[in-house]
Design a protein around this motif. Structure first.
Motif, PDB file in Angstrom:
ATOM      1  N   MET A   1      43.701  34.641  51.071  1.00 45.16           N
ATOM      2  CA  MET A   1      43.066  35.908  52.005  1.00 45.16           C
ATOM      3  C   MET A   1      42.442  36.409  49.780  1.00 45.16           C
ATOM      4  SD  MET A   1      43.741  39.599  53.078  1.00 45.16           S
ATOM      5  CE  MET A   1      45.069  39.846  51.966  1.00 45.16           C
ATOM      6  N   ILE A   2      43.953  36.445  49.017  1.00 47.23           N
ATOM      7  CA  ILE A   2      43.958  36.937  47.672  1.00 47.23           C
ATOM      8  C   ILE A   2      43.019  36.003  46.645  1.00 47.23           C
ATOM      9  CG2 ILE A   2      45.425  37.691  46.262  1.00 47.23           C
ATOM     10  CD1 ILE A   2      47.707  38.319  47.906  1.00 47.23           C
ATOM     11  N   GLU A   3      43.427  35.198  47.003  1.00 46.16           N
ATOM     12  CA  GLU A   3      42.352  34.046  46.234  1.00 46.16           C
ATOM     13  C   GLU A   3      40.903  33.489  46.471  1.00 46.16           C
ATOM     14  OE1 GLU A   3      46.152  31.366  46.399  1.00 46.16           O
ATOM     15  OE2 GLU A   3      45.147  32.721  47.220  1.00 46.16           O
ATOM     16  N   ARG A   4      40.778  34.660  47.087  1.00 38.89           N
ATOM     17  CA  ARG A   4      39.586  35.137  47.302  1.00 38.89           C
ATOM     18  C   ARG A   4      38.453  35.869  46.696  1.00 38.89           C
ATOM     19  NH1 ARG A   4      38.877  30.478  47.490  1.00 38.89           N
ATOM     20  NH2 ARG A   4      39.493  29.444  48.943  1.00 38.89           N
TER      21      ARG A   4
END
Lengths: 332, 842
Positions: A1-4
């Motif tokens: 999620m954060i990577e996106r």
């Protein structure tokens, strides 16, 4: 999620100031037990040895009598430093136990900007390639014996040698040498046979820099134009241009591939360092900090990949250090 | 056998049965009487009664018998029967006799009974009646030759009862209604029963019997006029379309059915049908050439559905026009339709006064009919088409509504390409959006055929379920195919070493570098803007101008008017990226920094000679943006938290970017925090004065000064209504931004005076502007001022607003008018309450 999430552009983790001149070359030495250091060569002829723990210049060597230092490297076996200057000299320095003593020097005769290339053939013996006195001439000698190995001169007129890279292929007996020339040609030489293996026109403008990944036999060159050109070697040692990456602003001073083969960094004349994924040449980041041309980029050779750094030296007399894609978690 | 004795005999038997049933207490007697009655209905060889007796019973005693039974529904003997006896002897009587009589009696009695177990009993008989297909028998009995000979009145009542069955039961049973009797169940059932009746008709025709479709057509017409056409035709249209595909007899039956629909109900049947069929071919098969033979149908199909109504989907248009084009007898109608649609499209008054949706609908119809015409037919119409196209284009392009202009451009392009005027084509630049794409796509006729299943076995009830069942297996197959192919597709890419695992950073800052050095002083910047011919320097100056103005407030005040003048007259000679935005931002910054002189300059220039419309619009936009910025609370000190936090945290390797982990932490805290109520998560913002309030007058009043003085180049009340609309809108915005300022009341009065003259302007943009302005006046003016200052005008305003809310052709105008009415009422009510409270206190 954060990577996106599209993360904001990174900033340097620290900078090194006080070199007192444009920084033509950088070289990390972080392996082994000793404290990690960064060597830099400036246009004022000084070689700085930066302690990366204290972030200060540990030592300054006034080499090459005030002429611009264009290349520094270390000899792994002895720990000696080797440097090249515009005074046409290549010097070897003993830095052990606090010394900074000139061990050897060698006259190259080259008036150009072509940086030397060093290849360790066996412990304690090296091959050193450098541009020679003639316009298109490349000399290869063996160190420390200084025995000339060969002189490579192309038949056609290609202009000055701009950059070279010596490497040892896994298959095949002798070392090979890649050289970029003033007219944009890229040549592959066989050092032992003293013959040209392949030639390709990589750019319409002079080849300013090149780097090569021996593991996947791919390399990339930069020029004074807006394009990086990537090429590869096939099984018959033929050079083939693959694809190009278009940059926003023209001019690349130096290219560097990280040891793990994941990242490519380019130092641009537009003051920016660009990071690409090396496999597909996907743009990943633009590092903006410098206020003048970036002349050199280098990835550190830390044994722990998480500590790996990227250093960029610029004409604005500063070195910026970045920790980018070095965290295991974010690359996973 | 003599008829008279038979009749008397039957009457006697029936009377005796009645007597037994009403008086006897003996179970055996009762059962035998019921059996006797049943025997009149049981056909077959083992029947005790003769066929003449049966016919007599059916003709004159059946209804009476049923009525008698229902009136005795509470009798003891009924309850003493076993359940099996009751259902076979008692219920059976309702299910075996002539269905129309049974239904009439049942409906009548249901209407009379109160909620009770007897009512439940009757309703369950109705259910059985419906489930056992008696409705089809009923319909069929009216199709055949031996139709029951009854009065017209009886038929009408019967049709009414059949259609209204769900209403009648619902009225009686309220929440206890049965699912089968709900409209969603009943009308599809009715449709299926009609189909069965039609099928039997076909069968009878094959056998050489004559049939009549009048009754079924009546049912169909009535059910549609009562608003159930969707439910009924959703079942009937697909089935009819399938059956008429190969069977001529079915086609004839279907045509006859449509032809027999009473004229008054034709419209609802047709509108339902064109929406329910899958395409023009199906429509053609179902209604045949009805459009040629039936005047009403012709009017509906060629005029009403195309030019008067506009709520239908594009598919309906395709169906209608495709239907007209499909047959050579009907093609003249298509040409006629094209003519009338073209007239409607190019009519300048229609462009101004009809709703946008209708114009879109007409445009679609025009494009579709043009696409259906053959080249030879087009040749004949060419001059007419060309003329109408040109005049229509002009009136569309004159409109101030973007969508109408786009519509005109698209239609013009399409028509010109279709007309092929010496190879020349019109080409416009417009923004591609869904609407224009849809319009463009209409010119290419849809080639896909109707995906219809082959007619299955004619099993009446089952047929519809069967057709729907044929679809899922195909879907399953395609799904499997997809899921099977997906992994193979992704396989080669699933390289673990690929770059994809590395998330890119934000690279928006990677802009082109320019060689020229940026200006450092505002005066340098101004100098460059005035005189420089160097593109790069000009661009740099323009890019930095806003920040320079904002940074050097004092320097900016010295040259504000001069710089505004330069910017206002500046042209985008070098097509600099984002030129308009940069120029506007700088002008706004200047206006905000040095408010009074710049607004004085701009407002004077607005009415002076020799400006282009664009420049005048720019002036309005700049003023509006500046007013907005001034009225916003001062936000000089923007949340400094992030900036300081990043600098304080300097761990050896703080990751690639410090903000990143902060976001993560913040998110975690947010997700773990339970909030009882939203709101007030941030500390309440500090109040700050509205900087616009003291200067609002400088923005507002000069713009009202000269509007009625037309000049050679600028006629606000004449042709330049685009600007008029913007001007009124901007003035409304000023009032809204000056809310709570003492001057707002004055401004409101002045504005209402001003807009009064243009409240019925032809251009809807102007009307929208007027209504917006009125809205913001009502919002911003204190309610006591509203009543005191505008007392007499208010009532006129109210009637005007009510008029607009009801009758304006533009949807936005209508909703704005409603909005203003609500605001006005609220404001007046509040004022009245306040004054009442005051008088009470005193």
């Amino acid at each position: 999620m954060i990577e996106r999430m599209s993360r904001p552009a990174p900033s340097p983790i620290y900078t090194l100031r006080g070199a007192g001149g444009a920084l033509n070359t950088l070289h990390f030495c972080c392996w082994g037990g000793c404290a990690p250091v960064l060597f830099s060569g400036s246009a004022k002829g000084a070689i700085h040895v930066w302690d990366l723990n204290s972030r200060r210049a540990e030592k300054v060597i006034e080499a090459h009598s005030g002429s611009s230092v264009i290349w520094v490297n270390t000899l792994r076996s002895s720990g000696n430093l080797i440097s090249q200057g515009r005074d046409m000299q290549v010097c070897v320095w003993d830095l052990s136990e606090g010394r900074s003593q000139l061990v050897e020097s060698l006259w190259t005769g080259s008036v150009g900007f072509c940086q030397c290339s060093l290849l360790e053939t066996s412990p304690a013996t090296y091959l050193l390639g450098f541009a020679g006195q003639q316009t298109e001439e490349i000399n290869v000698i063996e160190l420390p014996s200084k025995t000339p190995v060969c002189t490579l001169v192309p038949e056609a007129k290609l202009g000055m040698v701009m950059c070279i890279k010596l490497w040892q292929p896994d298959s095949g007996p002798g070392p090979l040498l890649l050289a970029g020339y003033e007219d944009g040609s890229l040549l592959l030489w066989d050092v032992t046979q003293r013959s040209k293996l392949s030639q390709v026109k990589a750019h319409p403008e002079p080849v300013m820099c090149l780097t090569f990944d021996p593991k996947c036999l791919r390399g990339i060159t930069g020029s004074s134009e807006k394009k990086l050109s990537s090429w590869m070697l096939d099984s018959q040692n033929n050079l083939q241009v693959q694809d190009c990456v278009t940059l926003v602003n023209p001019g690349v001073s130096q290219l560097c591939i990280r040891e793990d083969g994941k990242l490519l960094a380019s130092g641009g004349w537009d003051h920016r360092v660009r990071i690409f994924g090396w496999k597909k040449l996907r743009p990943l980041a633009v590092l903006q900090y410098h206020t003048d041309m970036v002349l050199s980029v280098a990835f550190s050779d830390h044994e722990d990949p998480r500590q790996r750094l990227l250093a960029a030296g610029s004409k604005d007399q500063r070195i910026s250090l970045w920790s980018i894609y070095s965290n295991g978690a974010e690359t996973g | 056998m003599e008829p008279v004795p038979t009749n008397a005999e039957v009457r006697l038997t029936v009377a005796q049965c009645f007597r037994t049933l009403s008086s006897s207490a003996d179970c055996k007697d009762i059962v035998s009487s019921l059996q006797t009655l049943n025997s009149f209905l049981d056909g077959g060889p083992e029947s005790k009664s003769t066929s003449a007796q049966q016919a007599e019973f059916r003709r004159s005693h059946y209804s009476r018998t049923l009525q008698f039974l229902v009136s005795n529904i509470q009798a003891d003997w009924l309850h003493s029967l076993s359940a099996a006896q009751r259902s076979s002897l008692w219920d059976g009587l309702f299910l075996k006799g002539p269905p129309e009589q049974a239904l009439m009696v049942l409906m009548e009695e249901v209407g009379q009974l109160r909620l009770s177990s007897s009512l439940n009993h009757l309703v369950s008989i109705i259910e059985k009646f419906l489930q056992s297909g008696r409705l089809a028998d009923l319909l069929w009995s009216y199709c055949g030759q031996a139709a029951p000979s009854d009065s017209l009145q009886f038929r009408e009542t019967l049709v009414g009862r059949i259609i209204a069955l769900p209403d009648i039961t619902a009225n009686k049973l309220h929440p206890n209604n049965r699912p089968l009797l709900l409209p969603q169940e009943y009308y599809p059932l009715l449709a299926k029963e009609m189909l069965i009746a039609l099928e039997r008709t076909c069968q009878a025709l094959r056998d050489g019997t004559d049939c009549s479709m009048t009754f079924v057509a009546q049912i169909l017409g009535k059910v549609c006029i009562q608003g159930h056409s969707g439910l009924v035709l959703a079942v009937m249209a697909p089935r009819l379309s399938v059956c008429t595909r190969s069977d001529m007899l079915w086609q004839r039956v279907s045509w006859k059915l449509m032809d027999n629909v009473p004229q008054g109900w034709m419209e609802s049947v047709l509108t339902g049908l064109v929406q329910a069929v899958s395409g023009p071919d199906a429509l053609g098969r179902i209604i045949g050439n009805l459009v040629l033979t039936n005047k009403k149908t012709q009017f509906i199909m060629t005029h009403k559905l195309l030019l008067l109504q506009y709520k239908y989907k594009t598919q309906v248009l395709r169906t209608i026009l495709g239907y007209l084009a499909a047959d050579k007898d009907r093609r003249p109608l298509l040409v006629q339709v094209l003519r009338s649609v073209l007239q409607a499209w190019s009519n300048p008054s229609a462009v101004k006064h009809t709703p946008l949706e209708q114009q879109l609908y007409v445009s679609k119809a025009l494009l579709l009919s043009v696409s259906l015409l053959k080249d030879s037919e087009l040749q004949e119409l060419r001059s007419e088409l060309l003329q109408c196209m040109l005049s229509g284009m002009q009136s569309h392009l004159d409109s101030s509504v973007v969508r109408i202009r786009n519509m005109g451009m698209v239609v013009g392009e399409c028509l010109s390409s279709r007309l092929d005027i010496n190879g020349a084509k019109l080409k416009f630049e417009y923004e591609q959006n869904d609407e224009t794409c849809e319009l463009l796509s209409l010119l290419t006729p849809s080639t896909c055929d109707e995906p219809e299943p082959e007619p299955g076995p004619l099993n009446g009830l089952d047929c519809c379920e069967e057709t729907s069942e044929t679809v899922p297996p195909m879907q399953n197959v395609s799904l499997q195919n997809q899921s099977g192919s997906q992994p193979s597709k992704t396989d080669p890419d699933s390289d673990l070493d690929s770059d994809d695992e590395l998330t890119p950073y934000d690279m928006s800052g990677d802009q082109e570098m320019s060689q020229a050095s940026p200006p450092r002083y505002l005066r340098d910047c101004l100098e460059t803007l005035i005189s420089s011919e160097d593109r790069e320097r000009l661009e740099l100056s323009l890019r930095l101008a806003e920040s320079l103005v904002r940074k050097n407030v004092f320097a900016a005040r010295e040259i504000s008017v001069q710089m505004t003048k330069v910017l206002l007259h500046m042209e985008d000679k070098y097509s600099i990226n984002g030129f308009l935005g940069l120029r506007q931002a700088t002008m706004v910054a200047l206006t905000v920094t040095d408010c009074i002189p710049v607004t004085q300059y701009l407002t004077t220039e607005f009415y002076s000679l020799n400006y282009s419309l664009r420049q005048r619009l720019d002036i309005l936009e700049v003023l509006a943006l500046a007013a907005q910025e001034l009225s916003r609370p001062n936000t000089d000190k923007k949340a400094p938290s992030i900036g300081t936090a990043t600098t304080t945290v300097l761990a050896p390797y703080p990751g690639d970017n410090p903000v990143h982990w902060q976001q993560v932490v913040e998110k975690r805290i947010q997700s773990k925090t339970r909030r009882i109520s939203k709101g007030a998560t941030q500390p309440a913002s500090k109040g700050s004065p509205n900087r616009f309030a003291p200067v609002a007058g400088y923005f507002f009043f000069p713009l009202l000064r000269n509007y009625d003085k037309p000049q050679v180049t600028f006629d606000l009340l004449g042709s330049d209504h685009l600007i008029l609309g913007r001007l009124i809108h901007t003035l409304g915005l000023f009032i809204h931004l000056a809310i709570n300022a003492p001057i707002a009341a004055q401004m409101g009065c002045a504005l209402l005076d001003f807009v009064w003259a243009v409240r019925y302007h032809v251009d809807q943009m102007v009307r929208r502007g007027v209504l917006f302005a009125v809205c913001s006046v009502f919002l911003s003016m204190p309610s006591q001022n509203l009543l005191v200052d505008l007392g007499d005008q208010l009532f006129e305003t109210r009637t005007w607003l009510a008029d607009v809310a009801e009758g304006d052709s533009d949807a936005d105008c209508r909703s704005l008018a409603v909005q203003s009415l609500v605001l006005l009422d609220k404001s007046i009510k509040k004022q009245l309450q306040d004054s009442k409270a005051l008088s009470l206190e005193s």
